[in-house]
Design a protein around this motif. Structure first.
Motif: not given
Length: 453
Positions: A44-72
């Motif tokens: 995780w230390y190496k991962f977040y040196k490449i991908v910022p936490a802010l992007f993950m906070a944006y991207f993971i909810p997008a995955i949840l929407t894409t899979t149909g688990l949630i939706a706007p």
């Protein structure tokens, strides 16, 4: 035989529709993101040196929407074929309540003189972003039209009603309004050129997909800001001085917050939110009456953003925060004011992320291609000018989002560099509201010329 309505209208109900459960799910995601990003070694230390936490906070909810688990938002079709529209109020809650609260908390300790001392490069990059949008639309139409003429041809279906048009340039004019100013400017362009409301949804779709892809790339870039600044040969000294000054003040007043401190912070933040909403209601109502009394035309539509309650809410909240920075209230930075503001910002980011369905990228392919080429011109011009004037990546990212994302996302991106810089994003976004319609009209004129050629 199945009812015709149920064949035409697709049921898009997600697995979870309760706002309470969705909110809890988003908070769990944010908690896991910050748990993993706080690790000091391993994967995780190496991962977040490449991908910022802010992007993950944006991207993971997008995955949840894409899979149909949630939706706007969604459509539920019952056995009788009756369709019922549903939606979540989480984005509204976070953008109307938490965003203004965050802006107040993040500007409590702001050094406004230091912000102005950042120099003219912030404004230059913002105007470069605006120019990129104005030129990007017609260039994208020119390129796509040369390769796929049918993609920019006007639909043959006649449009009912007076003053409505199917011309693609009229539809794309609403995008130019959104990408320079925001929702109010988009609506102004919709009214000016009378685009077919039945086709308007396609443009909203392109807006969401392309703007969110670009924001994701900007967020990834934040994690590589030092390397980008080195490549741009930029001078970040003014930014670093401001950050250092605010950090020194934070350390000077830092203390273990008491329960009273936390309640006072809550009172300051949400008291300011209530004042912002109260003032926005009166002011936007006044300007709405004034604008509606004007004769129809460009002048009326250029001032339409003045009737936006969201515009005034953000403006008033920022003014309150700046005014408080000249009082003893600024000492509450030591009790964690900007940290609480950052919590609210991340909740907003998660709610923005859940609006993005990644599968939609593959629908309406040619419109998406036009949108991506358009945004590519915007990005390319920003990079070119940043390289020429040696502007820091901060100015590039915030200047872009002040155009494309507006007041909802410009301070988000700015605060990721440092909470004290959120005000820069707000000031530029407000500037975008002011020039959005005029810039969009210029862009539309060029698109008309391209499609008529």
């Amino acid at each position: 035989m199945q009812d015709t309505a149920s064949e035409i209208i697709k049921d898009t109900t997600p697995f979870i529709t309760s706002d309470t459960i969705v909110f809890g799910l988003l908070m769990i995601c944010l908690g896991l993101i910050f748990y993993t990003s706080s690790r000091k070694d391993g994967f995780w230390y190496k991962f977040y040196k490449i991908v910022p936490a802010l992007f993950m906070a944006y991207f993971i909810p997008a995955i949840l929407t894409t899979t149909g688990l949630i939706a706007p938002e969604w459509t539920t079709v019952d056995d009788a074929g009756t369709a019922t529209e549903g939606s979540t109020s989480l984005y509204y809650m976070s953008s109307r309540y938490l965003l203004p609260a965050a802006l107040v908390l993040m500007t409590l300790s702001i050094d406004l003189k230091g912000v102005f001392n950042l120099g003219p490069k912030a404004v230059i990059m913002f105007l470069t972003g605006t120019t990129g949008i104005i030129l990007g639309g017609p260039l994208a139409l020119l390129i796509v039209g040369a390769i796929y003429p049918d993609a920019v041809a006007t639909p043959l279906t006649p449009v009912p009603g007076v003053g409505e048009t199917n011309e693609i340039w009229a539809g794309l004019s609403t995008l130019s309004g959104s990408w320079i100013g925001g929702g109010a400017n988009q609506t102004a362009m919709f009214e000016i050129y009378g685009y077919n409301p039945k086709l308007f949804g396609q443009m909203v779709f392109v807006d969401i997909v392309v703007a969110n892809i670009w924001m994701a790339l900007l967020l990834i870039g934040i994690g590589k800001a030092a390397g980008i600044d080195k490549w741009l040969n930029s001078d970040t000294s003014a930014i670093e001085k401001l950050k250092e000054k605010v950090s020194k003040f934070s350390k000077k007043v830092e203390r273990n917050p008491s329960f009273a401190d936390l309640m006072i912070l809550a009172g300051i933040a949400f008291g300011a939110v209530s004042l912002a909403h109260l003032g926005a209601g009166y002011i936007s109502g006044y300007f709405e009456s004034m604008v509606n009394s004007m004769p129809k035309g460009l002048g009326r539509n250029m001032l339409s953003f003045m009737s936006s309650s969201f515009f005034w809410m953000i403006t008033i909240a920022t003014i309150i925060g700046v005014l408080l920075s000249y009082t003893k209230a600024r000492n509450y930075e030591g009790a964690g004011a900007s940290k609480f503001g950052s919590v609210f910002i991340y909740i907003l980011v998660a709610s923005i992320g859940m609006k993005m369905d990644l599968t939609l990228i593959f629908e309406n392919k040619m419109l998406i291609v036009i949108g991506l080429l358009w945004m590519g011109v915007h990005a390319g011009l920003l990079i070119l000018v940043a390289k020429l004037i040696k502007a820091p990546y901060f100015f590039l990212a915030v200047g872009s989002q002040a155009n494309v994302g507006g007041a909802a996302s410009a301070p988000v991106v700015a605060s990721e560099f440092h909470p004290s810089l959120a005000t820069v994003g707000v000031l530029l976004a407000v500037f975008g509201y002011a020039i959005g319609t005029l810039g969009a009209v210029a862009c539309t004129f060029l698109m008309q010329l391209v499609t008529a050629a």
